[in-house]
Write a protein that holds these residues in place. Structure first.
Motif, PDB file in Angstrom:
ATOM      1  N   LEU A 183       0.858  -1.181   0.000  1.00 13.29           N
ATOM      2  CA  LEU A 183       0.000   0.000   0.000  1.00 13.29           C
ATOM      3  C   LEU A 183       0.894   1.230   0.000  1.00 13.29           C
ATOM      4  O   LEU A 183       1.811   1.339   0.832  1.00 13.29           O
ATOM      5  CB  LEU A 183      -0.906   0.021   1.232  1.00 13.29           C
ATOM      6  N   ARG A 212      -5.715   3.398  -9.377  1.00 13.26           N
ATOM      7  CA  ARG A 212      -5.641   3.055  -7.953  1.00 13.26           C
ATOM      8  C   ARG A 212      -4.801   1.813  -7.684  1.00 13.26           C
ATOM      9  O   ARG A 212      -4.660   1.385  -6.531  1.00 13.26           O
ATOM     10  CB  ARG A 212      -7.054   2.844  -7.398  1.00 13.26           C
ATOM     11  N   HIS A 228      -1.267  -0.991  -4.205  1.00 14.42           N
ATOM     12  CA  HIS A 228      -2.485  -0.203  -4.022  1.00 14.42           C
ATOM     13  C   HIS A 228      -2.095   1.247  -3.752  1.00 14.42           C
ATOM     14  O   HIS A 228      -1.172   1.509  -2.975  1.00 14.42           O
ATOM     15  CB  HIS A 228      -3.300  -0.734  -2.844  1.00 14.42           C
ATOM     16  N   CYS A 230      -3.305   5.218  -2.586  1.00 10.51           N
ATOM     17  CA  CYS A 230      -4.337   5.979  -1.869  1.00 10.51           C
ATOM     18  C   CYS A 230      -3.793   7.354  -1.516  1.00 10.51           C
ATOM     19  O   CYS A 230      -2.587   7.612  -1.612  1.00 10.51           O
ATOM     20  CB  CYS A 230      -4.792   5.245  -0.613  1.00 10.51           C
ATOM     21  N   GLN A 234      -6.016   8.667   3.675  1.00  9.32           N
ATOM     22  CA  GLN A 234      -6.751   7.393   3.605  1.00  9.32           C
ATOM     23  C   GLN A 234      -5.904   6.197   4.032  1.00  9.32           C
ATOM     24  O   GLN A 234      -6.382   5.070   4.039  1.00  9.32           O
ATOM     25  CB  GLN A 234      -7.243   7.144   2.167  1.00  9.32           C
ATOM     26  N   GLU A 238      -7.157   2.280   4.285  1.00  9.54           N
ATOM     27  CA  GLU A 238      -6.796   1.395   3.175  1.00  9.54           C
ATOM     28  C   GLU A 238      -5.878   0.262   3.626  1.00  9.54           C
ATOM     29  O   GLU A 238      -5.945  -0.845   3.100  1.00  9.54           O
ATOM     30  CB  GLU A 238      -6.143   2.203   2.048  1.00  9.54           C
ATOM     31  N   ARG A 241      -8.265  -2.191   5.088  1.00 14.17           N
ATOM     32  CA  ARG A 241      -9.083  -2.826   4.042  1.00 14.17           C
ATOM     33  C   ARG A 241      -8.281  -3.822   3.223  1.00 14.17           C
ATOM     34  O   ARG A 241      -8.756  -4.923   2.938  1.00 14.17           O
ATOM     35  CB  ARG A 241      -9.662  -1.756   3.116  1.00 14.17           C
ATOM     36  N   THR A 242      -7.056  -3.470   2.863  1.00 18.88           N
ATOM     37  CA  THR A 242      -6.260  -4.357   2.006  1.00 18.88           C
ATOM     38  C   THR A 242      -5.602  -5.486   2.788  1.00 18.88           C
ATOM     39  O   THR A 242      -5.218  -6.503   2.205  1.00 18.88           O
ATOM     40  CB  THR A 242      -5.181  -3.554   1.254  1.00 18.88           C
ATOM     41  N   ASN A 267     -12.096   8.779   7.931  1.00 18.80           N
ATOM     42  CA  ASN A 267     -10.712   8.316   7.909  1.00 18.80           C
ATOM     43  C   ASN A 267     -10.187   8.226   9.339  1.00 18.80           C
ATOM     44  O   ASN A 267     -10.247   9.206  10.091  1.00 18.80           O
ATOM     45  CB  ASN A 267      -9.838   9.272   7.084  1.00 18.80           C
TER      46      ASN A 267
END
Length: 554
Positions: A183, A212, A228, A230, A234, A238, A241-242, A267
């Motif tokens: 990320l 993205r 990923h 962002c 974020q 993120e 989430r990832t 956030n």
């Protein structure tokens, strides 16, 4: 060399040199040609080859053979149970150069017709080829983590305005990984794209990338890389989430809301804050599989996961007495230098002749050396163990009086691996029932991405360990990681103790303990449930009590 039909004498000279080189503690890169020739078992021709590698970081002879070998044949060389001579025959006789074509030929019964094959071999070959195709481009966790850390460091160095982390399966510490995910939070995406285009080890997949997500291939390993993207604000959302599995993300929270919905609200500045908003305690990344972590969280019984620093000793290790690279004293000294309180040496038993397994008279020699070393190593203790082969009928390969001479026994299967579930399960349970068995070693015999586990009834085997008080090993070698964490969880529920063992065949192997701890943590393993988190005096008493119980039953 076997693939290209080199003469057997030349091949044997290479194998002999390898056997001797694996046992030397000299650093080959520092040796001159004359010094290389002095190593036992290394002749002038092999010394010249090592010298060429030292000088040029390459080997012309190898590169020449490699250039003549199709990529598909190199992949076929990984087929479990099939050596170069059989691959050579398939290549030459059937003109097959890919795993896909090999499977087609098996389905057409063309392989069975070849000399030395037959229907059973053909079926095994087809299964092995399918297994390799299924596992293409996966990396063992060790390699994925190593690659991921290099990428994180490189990307972090591009700008002060970049924030980067490993994520996905790597952050959850899965045993095999595809893809390696990162990320990246940045407003300077162009710098990142330039890095992916220019890096020698990477192929940037521009057409498959989007606004993205950026995709690349690591050329030497074939690993898929997914980055990923962002905005900086974020990043925490993120990362959460990832990292989490879909099951974890979609779990129904209070009010029937999921994490996916929760993350859309605002956030967050930390992952702890996300769990707090969900009215849950923090859940470590490796537990976020959506399996049993929420039961712990809701009942406020979240385990305090095992740390490498809590391990006090290292059990299941090999020395030059069998097939290890370093002497017993060297293994013990390095173990002590790493801060451990004890070493459990467990060389191969006599059935493992291929690994220089110990006959009874050599056991006495080793025990004599252990006694002498224990006298001079102060508070550090070497425990006398053996990795005793579980024979086809489930018995161990020494008599009771020989087994009684050890402090502990690791019982493992190394041969006759082609078993059905009932046979394998019964074989293991009989070994578990042997009163001298202390630890069940690598219970399923798997080699990740190389060889499938033999099928067993995991619950029956674990229940037997619970009944007979046998410890189950998490074999920490990155290619094994056996027992699988999904089944370690059931073992913990049944009260079975776990031993995180490196199966070290050289000093550096001790560092694999980390990967075993990763497996244990995914299952919820704590120090209290780990046998080698016991202190030296505690495990000494444990082994002695266990032996006395065995002697009373023998």
């Amino acid at each position: 060399m076997e693939l290209f039909g080199e003469n057997d004498f030349k091949i044997k000279s290479y194998n002999s040199a390898v056997f001797n080189l694996e046992k030397t503690e000299k650093r080959l890169a520092d040796l001159s040609l004359d010094q290389l020739e002095e190593i036992e078992g290394v002749g002038k021709s092999i010394a010249k080859i090592i010298d060429e590698i030292n000088r040029t970081q390459s080997l012309g002879y190898y590169e020449e053979m490699l250039s003549k070998t199709p990529a598909g044949i190199l992949e076929m060389m990984k087929l479990s149970g099939f050596g170069p001579k059989k691959i050579k025959l398939i290549w030459e006789q059937l003109k097959i150069e890919t795993l896909e074509d090999l499977i087609t030929a098996c389905e057409a019964n063309k392989v069975a017709a070849l000399k030395g094959f037959g229907d059973k071999t053909q079926e095994k070959l087809k299964e092995s080829a399918s297994f390799l195709i299924q596992n293409r481009y996966y990396l063992h966790y060790r390699e994925a983590e190593k690659l991921g850390k290099i990428l994180v460091e490189d990307i972090q160095g591009l700008s002060d305005n970049i924030k980067v982390s490993l994520t996905g399966e790597v952050r959850r510490k899965m045993e095999v990984i595809k893809p390696v995910e990162l990320l990246v939070a940045t407003t300077e995406v162009a710098k990142l794209r330039d890095y992916l285009r220019d890096a020698e080890e990477l192929e940037f997949l521009e057409k498959q990338s989007g606004p993205r997500n950026l995709k690349a291939i690591h050329l030497s390993s074939g690993a898929e890389i997914s980055i990923h993207l962002c905005k900086p604000e974020q990043f925490v959302n993120e990362l959460f989430r990832t990292t989490a599995s879909p099951l974890h993300l979609s779990y129904a929270l209070e009010g029937n809301q999921s994490f996916t919905q929760l993350l859309k609200e605002k956030n967050y500045d930390s992952e702890e804050a996300i769990y707090s908003a969900a009215e849950l305690p923090f859940i470590a990344p490796e537990l976020r599989e959506g399996l049993w972590e929420f039961d712990w969280a809701k009942s406020k019984k979240m385990p305090e996961l095992l740390e490498v620093s809590e391990l006090k000793g290292v059990l299941h290790n090999h020395s030059t007495y069998s097939d290890g690279a370093h002497s017993l004293e060297a293994m013990a000294q390095y173990c002590k230098e790493l801060g451990y309180e004890y070493l459990g040496i467990s060389d191969h038993s006599k059935t493992a002749a291929y690994a220089n397994g110990l006959q009874e008279f050599r056991i006495k020699e080793q025990h004599k050396e252990i006694d002498l070393l224990n006298e001079k190593m102060g508070d550090f203790r070497i425990f006398k163990g053996i990795e005793s082969d579980i024979l086809g009928d489930g018995s161990l390969d020494y008599s009771d009086d020989v087994l009684a001479s050890f402090d502990f026994i690791v019982a493992s299967i190394h041969s006759q691996l082609n078993m059905d579930e009932k046979t394998a399960t019964n074989r293991l349970i009989k070994a578990i029932a042997n009163p001298f068995t202390t630890i069940l070693g690598h219970p399923t015999g798997r080699l990740l991405l190389q060889r499938q586990a033999y099928p067993i009834n995991h619950k029956a085997v674990i229940d037997a360990c619970a009944e007979y008080g046998v410890v189950i090993e998490i074999n920490a070698h990155p290619y094994r990681l056996d027992l699988d964490w999904r089944h370690v969880h059931y073992a913990l529920e049944k009260g079975v103790m776990i031993s995180v063992n490196p199966d070290a065949h050289e000093k550096a192997g001790y560092h694999d303990m980390y990967f075993g701890v990763c497996v244990g943590r995914k299952a919820g393993l704590t120090a209290e449930q780990t046998i080698n988190a016991l202190s030296r005096s505690e495990i000494e008493k444990y082994f002695e009590k266990r032996k006395q119980q065995a002697l009373s039953k023998a």
